[in-house]
Design a protein around this motif. Sequence first.
Motif, short mmCIF file in Angstrom:
data_model
loop_
_atom_site.label_atom_id
_atom_site.label_comp_id
_atom_site.label_asym_id
_atom_site.label_seq_id
_atom_site.Cartn_x
_atom_site.Cartn_y
_atom_site.Cartn_z
N ALA A 84 0.84 -1.20 0.00
CA ALA A 84 0.00 0.00 0.00
C ALA A 84 0.88 1.25 0.00
O ALA A 84 0.47 2.31 -0.48
CB ALA A 84 -0.92 -0.02 1.22
N ASN A 158 -4.10 3.70 12.37
CA ASN A 158 -2.85 3.21 12.95
C ASN A 158 -2.13 4.44 13.49
O ASN A 158 -1.93 5.38 12.71
CB ASN A 158 -2.02 2.52 11.85
N ASP A 185 -7.21 4.69 3.78
CA ASP A 185 -6.24 3.59 3.88
C ASP A 185 -6.88 2.48 4.71
O ASP A 185 -7.04 2.59 5.91
CB ASP A 185 -4.97 4.15 4.55
N TYR A 188 -5.96 -2.30 7.41
CA TYR A 188 -6.38 -3.23 8.49
C TYR A 188 -7.86 -3.59 8.40
O TYR A 188 -8.45 -4.05 9.37
CB TYR A 188 -6.07 -2.60 9.85
N THR A 212 -3.94 -3.90 1.35
CA THR A 212 -2.66 -4.61 1.37
C THR A 212 -2.84 -6.09 1.68
O THR A 212 -3.83 -6.48 2.31
CB THR A 212 -1.71 -3.97 2.42
N SER A 214 -0.34 -7.34 3.40
CA SER A 214 0.69 -7.43 4.46
C SER A 214 0.14 -7.78 5.84
O SER A 214 0.91 -8.20 6.71
CB SER A 214 1.42 -6.09 4.61
N ARG A 223 5.37 -7.87 -0.34
CA ARG A 223 5.15 -6.48 -0.74
C ARG A 223 4.11 -6.39 -1.85
O ARG A 223 4.44 -6.26 -3.04
CB ARG A 223 6.47 -5.79 -1.20
N1 PMP Z 1 -1.06 1.79 5.73
C1 PMP Z 1 -0.98 1.54 7.02
C2 PMP Z 1 -1.97 2.17 7.93
C3 PMP Z 1 0.02 0.72 7.53
O1 PMP Z 1 0.10 0.51 8.85
C4 PMP Z 1 0.94 0.14 6.64
C5 PMP Z 1 2.06 -0.75 7.10
N2 PMP Z 1 2.53 -0.60 8.32
C6 PMP Z 1 0.82 0.43 5.30
C7 PMP Z 1 -0.20 1.25 4.87
C8 PMP Z 1 1.77 -0.11 4.31
O2 PMP Z 1 1.46 -1.40 3.99
P1 PMP Z 1 2.26 -2.23 2.93
O3 PMP Z 1 2.99 -3.27 3.67
O4 PMP Z 1 1.19 -2.80 2.04
O5 PMP Z 1 3.14 -1.28 2.17
#
Ligand code: PMP
Length: 368
Positions: A84, A158, A185, A188, A212, A214, A223
């Motif tokens: 992301a 976050n 975003d 989560y 994402t 992730s 990634r």
């Molecule tokens: N947005 C938020 C709120 C995140 O916490 C994170 C990763 N810590 C990301 C985006 C980035 O995610 P990615 O691993 O997909 O680059």
Amino acid sequence: MTDNILKLVRNNIKNLTPYQSARRIGGQNGNILLNANESPKSIFFKSKKKSFNRYPECQPNNLISSYAHYVNLSYDQILVTRGADEGIELLIKAFCEPGKDAIIYCPPTYDMYRISAKIAGVEIKEIPTIKNTWQLDLLNIELNLSKVKLVYVCNPNNPTGNLFLKKDLISLLNITLGRSLVVIDEAYIEFSPKESMKNYLKEYPNLVILRTLSKAFALAGIRCGFTLANKEIVKTLNKVISPYPISIPVSDIAVQSLELDYIELMKNRVLDSNNNRTWLMNQLKNITCVERVFESNTNYILVKFFMFKKVFQTLWDKGIILRYQNEKINLNKCIRISIGTRLESSRLVKELKKFSKKNMFQGAISEK
Ligand code: PMP
């Protein structure tokens, strides 16, 4: 010699403090890593592709189709990116004129909105969320919209873990309609799937959503992220993305992770994490060095501690690595804790109880 070369660096990069990622901060030698909101357990994939002499497609067809199916949107509403994080950056690249346009972001929140804008030489307008409720300050956002092309909102947020009120997000979309894009975003969102704004994409041409693999999909290592938006925005982002951003092994694994069986596994992982979160929150509430545990809708919780510096360091020394948040606006004495396995959470609880017993006594619980 080096001095001369460093003179060539752009001014905003000379003064830039890069994103303090968990891996950059260190602590990898710890045995309980609760600092990057990763999945504590891995899943195992085999790459089906064996030859790599050809470049991949810029936007791998089967990966886009798989994600479109997962989110129930059309193919042309999806862009796949290197995490992301790349989506955050591409939006700035495509929409913000350096030295002229601005972004809004609402701290305390994810730092990459600010850092990506800074790298691009784009003005950053900071409109903190309202203290105590952590909801959007819509009035101030509206008053500050001049020059703003992008408003970044992280939902759930976050590091606070809270959700924004849906009615506020809709107001924000209305306030900005025809003026700015609202980038939500949803890194989560699988931990509170009902809160996704994706169904509003058909109504609001100015809505962009970041996703994402992730977090809930347990694939931070490959990634892979997605930007969901109307097709004109996706087309525009496709103009600025690098020629071959998604390697063949990445798209191969990502496609597998979006098969029905793996989506079921992901949903079970989310249930497990949400149960562990409830368990951990209940435990923490009864520990003396804990001042406050904040509600969470994610795979991490924000906790305010008495003697937070000492708590953080003591755990670090024992190999339990958490994420410090004290430097962020309105997060005085706060630490973010990712939800690990039940075993990892139990170790954490045990160490915090030990810490409290050793360090806490009534009347001596303040820390400068
Ligand atoms: N947005 C938020 C709120 C995140 O916490 C994170 C990763 N810590 C990301 C985006 C980035 O995610 P990615 O691993 O997909 O680059």
